[in-house]
Design a protein around this motif. Sequence first.
Motif, mmCIF file in Angstrom:
data_model
loop_
_atom_site.group_PDB
_atom_site.id
_atom_site.type_symbol
_atom_site.label_atom_id
_atom_site.label_comp_id
_atom_site.label_asym_id
_atom_site.label_seq_id
_atom_site.Cartn_x
_atom_site.Cartn_y
_atom_site.Cartn_z
ATOM 1 N N ALA A 91 -4.286 4.416 -49.888
ATOM 2 C CA ALA A 91 -3.996 5.836 -50.101
ATOM 3 C C ALA A 91 -2.680 6.241 -49.459
ATOM 4 C CB ALA A 91 -5.150 6.681 -49.556
ATOM 5 N N ALA A 92 -2.348 5.598 -48.352
ATOM 6 C CA ALA A 92 -1.099 5.925 -47.675
ATOM 7 C C ALA A 92 0.111 5.369 -48.415
ATOM 8 C CB ALA A 92 -1.137 5.392 -46.245
ATOM 9 N N ASN A 93 -0.098 4.294 -49.148
ATOM 10 C CA ASN A 93 1.050 3.555 -49.684
ATOM 11 C C ASN A 93 1.097 3.334 -51.179
ATOM 12 O OD1 ASN A 93 2.447 2.647 -47.132
ATOM 13 N ND2 ASN A 93 0.364 1.955 -46.762
ATOM 14 N N PHE A 94 0.103 3.884 -51.911
ATOM 15 C CA PHE A 94 0.026 3.504 -53.317
ATOM 16 C C PHE A 94 1.282 3.905 -54.084
ATOM 17 C CE2 PHE A 94 -0.732 7.464 -55.624
ATOM 18 C CZ PHE A 94 -1.132 8.326 -54.623
ATOM 19 N N THR A 95 1.589 3.086 -55.043
ATOM 20 C CA THR A 95 2.792 3.315 -55.820
ATOM 21 C C THR A 95 2.459 3.638 -57.261
ATOM 22 O OG1 THR A 95 2.833 0.927 -56.058
ATOM 23 C CG2 THR A 95 4.313 1.889 -54.446
ATOM 24 N N ASP A 96 1.593 2.798 -57.819
ATOM 25 C CA ASP A 96 1.331 2.954 -59.242
ATOM 26 C C ASP A 96 -0.079 2.491 -59.536
ATOM 27 O OD1 ASP A 96 1.861 3.626 -61.839
ATOM 28 O OD2 ASP A 96 3.729 2.467 -61.952
ATOM 29 N N GLY A 97 -0.409 2.497 -60.794
ATOM 30 C CA GLY A 97 -1.751 2.144 -61.217
ATOM 31 C C GLY A 97 -1.990 2.806 -62.557
ATOM 32 N N VAL A 98 -3.249 3.069 -62.876
ATOM 33 C CA VAL A 98 -3.524 3.624 -64.195
ATOM 34 C C VAL A 98 -4.257 4.949 -64.071
ATOM 35 C CG1 VAL A 98 -4.840 3.294 -66.338
ATOM 36 C CG2 VAL A 98 -3.585 1.379 -65.327
ATOM 37 N N TYR A 99 -3.823 5.894 -64.858
ATOM 38 C CA TYR A 99 -4.574 7.129 -64.988
ATOM 39 C C TYR A 99 -5.134 7.182 -66.400
ATOM 40 C CZ TYR A 99 -5.636 12.032 -65.756
ATOM 41 O OH TYR A 99 -6.268 13.209 -66.089
ATOM 42 N N LEU A 100 -6.451 7.344 -66.489
ATOM 43 C CA LEU A 100 -7.098 7.416 -67.799
ATOM 44 C C LEU A 100 -7.967 8.661 -67.848
ATOM 45 C CD1 LEU A 100 -8.080 6.104 -70.547
ATOM 46 C CD2 LEU A 100 -9.931 5.095 -69.195
ATOM 47 N N ASN B 73 4.172 -9.364 -48.236
ATOM 48 C CA ASN B 73 4.156 -8.481 -49.387
ATOM 49 C C ASN B 73 2.832 -7.726 -49.473
ATOM 50 O OD1 ASN B 73 6.674 -8.873 -50.664
ATOM 51 N ND2 ASN B 73 5.987 -10.934 -51.249
ATOM 52 N N LEU B 74 2.935 -6.444 -49.722
ATOM 53 C CA LEU B 74 1.749 -5.606 -49.842
ATOM 54 C C LEU B 74 1.802 -4.889 -51.179
ATOM 55 C CD1 LEU B 74 -0.738 -4.039 -48.684
ATOM 56 C CD2 LEU B 74 0.898 -2.391 -47.774
ATOM 57 N N SER B 75 0.714 -4.959 -51.907
ATOM 58 C CA SER B 75 0.656 -4.257 -53.172
ATOM 59 C C SER B 75 -0.557 -3.330 -53.156
ATOM 60 C CB SER B 75 0.536 -5.287 -54.307
ATOM 61 O OG SER B 75 0.105 -4.668 -55.481
ATOM 62 N N CYS B 76 -0.319 -2.066 -53.468
ATOM 63 C CA CYS B 76 -1.402 -1.083 -53.401
ATOM 64 C C CYS B 76 -1.573 -0.341 -54.724
ATOM 65 C CB CYS B 76 -1.149 -0.063 -52.296
ATOM 66 S SG CYS B 76 -1.201 -0.741 -50.644
ATOM 67 N N ASP C 222 4.740 3.010 -45.149
ATOM 68 C CA ASP C 222 5.465 4.089 -45.804
ATOM 69 C C ASP C 222 4.941 4.276 -47.229
ATOM 70 O OD1 ASP C 222 9.015 4.832 -46.067
ATOM 71 O OD2 ASP C 222 7.213 6.053 -46.348
ATOM 72 N N ALA C 223 5.147 5.425 -47.715
ATOM 73 C CA ALA C 223 4.786 5.673 -49.104
ATOM 74 C C ALA C 223 6.018 5.521 -49.952
ATOM 75 C CB ALA C 223 4.235 7.082 -49.248
ATOM 76 N N ARG C 224 5.840 4.826 -50.999
ATOM 77 C CA ARG C 224 6.988 4.583 -51.875
ATOM 78 C C ARG C 224 6.680 5.151 -53.238
ATOM 79 N NH1 ARG C 224 10.978 3.064 -48.440
ATOM 80 N NH2 ARG C 224 9.954 1.937 -46.768
ATOM 81 N N SER C 225 7.623 5.734 -53.812
ATOM 82 C CA SER C 225 7.383 6.196 -55.174
ATOM 83 C C SER C 225 7.716 5.046 -56.116
ATOM 84 C CB SER C 225 8.235 7.403 -55.485
ATOM 85 O OG SER C 225 9.584 7.003 -55.457
ATOM 86 N N ALA C 226 7.285 5.228 -57.294
ATOM 87 C CA ALA C 226 7.466 4.150 -58.257
ATOM 88 C C ALA C 226 8.916 3.987 -58.655
ATOM 89 C CB ALA C 226 6.638 4.455 -59.493
#
Lengths: 468, 252, 482
Positions: free
Chosen positions: A177-186, A216-219, A18-22
């Motif tokens: 790509a299906a599940n990413f939640t967060d990360g960095v935009y620069l 646990n999965l972290s994307c 599933d895709a989760r929002s932050a």
Amino acid sequence: MNDRSDATLTRERPMSYDARSARNTSTVTKDATLSTDTATKDWTNDLRARHRDAFETQGVPTTKNEEWKYTNVRAIRDWEFKTATGAVGVPSVSPFLLGNVGDSAAGDADTNAGKVARLVFVDGQFAPNLSDLSAWTDNGARLAPMSEALTTDRDELESRLGTLQGDGSYPFASLNAANFTDGVYLHVPKNADVETNIHIVHTASGSATTNNAAVNLSCPRSLFVIEEGARVRIIEDYQAHAEGNYLVAPVTEVFVGANAQVEHFKVNRDSGSVHHIAATFARLDRDSHFHTNNISRGGKLVRNDLRVVLSGSGCECVLNGLNVGHDQQLMDDHTEIVHEVAHCASREFYKSILDDEAQGVFNGKVHVVQDAQKTDGIQSNNALILSDKALMNTKPQLEIFADDVRCTHGATIGQLDEAAFFYLRSRGIPRREATKILVQAFAGDVIERMNYAPMEAIAQEAVSKVLS
Amino acid sequence: MLEIRNLHVEADGNKILNGLDLTVKAGDVHAIMGPNGSGKSTLAHVIAGREEYEVTDGSITFMGKDLLEMEPEERAHAGVFLAFQYPVEIPGVNNTYFLKAAVNSVRKEQGLDELDAVDFLKLVKEKLKVLHMEESLLNRPVNDGFSGGEKKRNEIFQMAVLEPKLAILDETDSGLDIDALKDVANGVNALRDEGRGFLVVTHYQRLLNYIVPDFVHVLYKGKIARSGGKELALELEEKGYSEIEEAALSGK
Amino acid sequence: MSSTSTDQLEKLTQSEYKYGFTTEIESDTIPKGLNEDIIRMLSAKKEEPEWLLEWRLKAFANWQKMTEPNWANLSYPPIDYQDARYYSAPKKKPKLESLDEVDPELLETFKKLGISLEEQKRLTGVAVDAVFDSVSVATTYKEKLGELGIVFCSFSEAVKDHPELVKKYMGSVVPASDNFFAALNSAVFSDGSFVFVPKGVRCPMELSTYFRINAADTGQFERTLIIAEEGAYVSYLEGCTAPMRDENQLHAAVVEIVALDDAEVKYSTVQNWYPGDKDGKGGIYNFVTKRGACRGRNSKIRWTQVETGSAITWKYPSCILQGDNSVGEFYSVAVTNNHQVADTGTKMIHIGKNTKSTIISKGISAGVSQNSYRGLVKIMPGAENARNYSQCDSMLMGDRCGAHTFPYIEVKNPTAQLEHEATTSKIGEDQIFYCKQRGLSEEDAINLIVNGFCKEVFRELPMEFAVEAQKLLEISLENSVG
């Protein structure tokens, strides 16, 4: 994608791609809170759905897949995932400082780290309380958690996110790509010389996965856009400490504009049970430089896919890698350099030090299309085997369709030089010390090439770890 | 010093330069800018004598001589120097040896005595300092295994040693970081004097902050579409080439 | 390539083969054809002992059972082995006490080749054995070398004077049945050089053999044997030329080297057999078996070759690294132009512990020639800590020639460390234009570029040879950039 209610997400519920929002996030710029309007999630729906399909269609790759021949991820197939949740049992901020190598916490300043802006993510979620952006001066540049940027920088993101990753040929990148939640935009604008080093720390909440429980999965997913003539240094630092199975599947996309200079580091110092399967994609415009350094020393299984496309003439990339494996660690580097146009140079230097029953894989593809005349490619891969049970599989792959190019590859797999070893010992240097000297000598050039003191220190520490 | 009149050039049947006029006087620094494919590099190569470009019309006169009648090495002897956009690697050939052969062949043609090894080494070491380059560079093969930045510095180093009358810099700034850019600019500025002309071809305005030109020309579709002083470069930086493109289109 | 460059290249590549003259000299030959009787006749002419005749006949019997190899990357019309002459010698009795007795025609011939045997008397540092067609005509410095216990003479003399050494070592590195051409050579070999350096002796000068094919329709089948005892050192040079003839001539030599404990042998070749004309007519077929055995601990054998001649070259100077810590090296420049074909490389067989080998191969192809590197690195199970470094660079001049690389690697011991590098590049107008822009002439530019490319090999050659090699390269490649 039926369940999109943030509040209902719990640690126990299986996630099933599933895709989760932050959640639990705030913006880098102090006060504003993350917008959670559903429109944001909607524009990523296509991307997520496409890759969820791609992942589900091919499933977890088997060793029959040539790209996964030496890296058996069969165990993952039986796992049920849930989203790892952040902000639990997080250690203090000091381990995240760039100076921190091992137990000592030297601090950024003591290691010539320069100015550092730090973004810390726990289980793939931005943790503002652990982050420190006081050194960040924006110069017109934009640095934000992905969860925020999805809304605030939607236009830029929409035109770029996932484009370098392309189709579904990277199964775990698709999972991301299906599940990413967060990360960095620069985003660094034209001619900006960013003095602040950007340190991105990915850690884990440390929760245990008991038998039969979902893994646990972290994307984390990041996007860096460096415009013409700009200069920046980015460090992606993975240091998940978790008990039991844990899968980190990050994806980073880097757009390097004309004449821009990007120094990029990716460090893995996860704890021993973590699976880390990452993909990094970069695209270089004319006259640009992309220097990426990879240090892997942690984790149970570390797989790095790195694809660099040289799309404008006169650009240059350096791929510099150091793997230090022990116990039953598996470290797999799959790199691909695509020379699309003439007059580009690529340099690739990967070294592995393997002890105990560690295994290493190096697959280095250099693809030179017909029009890419005057390509200058150098690739080398050296492995140092410190034990009879350690194993290295190397496969250089040169695919050259242009006729006026210079491409070289060299590969060595070997043990410590007995003669040199004996020589040192005959001069009174004890066995362990002699080994250390020779191993450090082996790794020396790769470490030196990192050319940034705190990262060199981390690499040095990784090397000495294997010797202790 | 350099007179280019109505220059028409073709390569592989494509028209690249279409009636270009340019005059460079000794002591002047001219910057040539323009979008991709406007003919900037072609111009640089034609002046140096690259044979795959065919001059179909027009003339180039250098210090009173018909440049187009001369072989590349004769042009070099006469004092034309081209810093290449993509400096060529010559494996196994020592940088010093190469440069000494070049310097002495130029000196010989100019009726000067050839430099002996000692004098030559003295000369090159002085020049290295100016460019913040390491002496080890002297013993490496020509451009072989050099990084992009090192190659560009090596070009400027060769220029400093050869002391040409007309120096053409073909995108020497491309791919350089800001520190290397400054070194290159210093190398060029150190050579600026009344007797020497420069033609600086660049894709990026940034260079012109460090090498301040006397004239800026915009090349568009094989012709000089606009000329001006150094402020033209800043204007282009701000507005891009679209105005020039429009003007060129509407002028048709 | 621009028209001027092409002209230059044409001029360069098509310069006359300057060693193409023939010598009018009375020859003692035997009838064409190959059978037992011919071998007996040949052996009788050479006044050979019975054991050698037996050896030849056995090799011949073997050869008849063998088929010509066809795995190399070359094609040539079938050779009629019955149509060749297997013995030709200058009629004047070749057994000489001093140079004064050498036929003046012959002396003149070697002078033309740049090897003045008379001058050799005055020059120190190089001892020469000159082989004309199949016979050694003169060996200089014999006495001086003799004082040190070094034997340097023709193979025939060695058979007479040192039969025990010949018996012990001949065929011990390249067995008579090793391959088709080695078997043929073993059956019909005529002469060659013999070198023996006794224990602990360092040969004070370069030993050199010059081979010259003169007579028509003859093959040259020389055989060289070099033995370096414990701690001995010798550097041996070999040069070859042949007249221009329209027919192809066969050259099938065998070279064996034995290095015992701590011995070192350097073997350098400048091979400039007639390559045929620019349309591919004539030229030497050069099928050679060269092999060295590092039998002793810490022994070392180095092959250095500059191959510019022959219509076809088929040659793999090899090292058997049997002794622990032994070292094998192979440095090669192979130049092919016009219709020449070369398939050359080396074999490094690692048997002993801590054995090391280095392979540096530079191939230059011009015209419509084909140039292949073929090399084998084999690490046997007992070869702990073996090391190999291989580097194969190819340079293409023009777009009608070809360069090929066939590296074979067989590793049967996991402690081995192997490195292989390969490059292919084109000498281009880019490089030439760059040099010209800096003021160099086109000719200087080409020489500079080619010599730079070959530098790693040239620096392994003894000084006199390096100069000769550079000149040869200039001649072979004049005007070949395309």
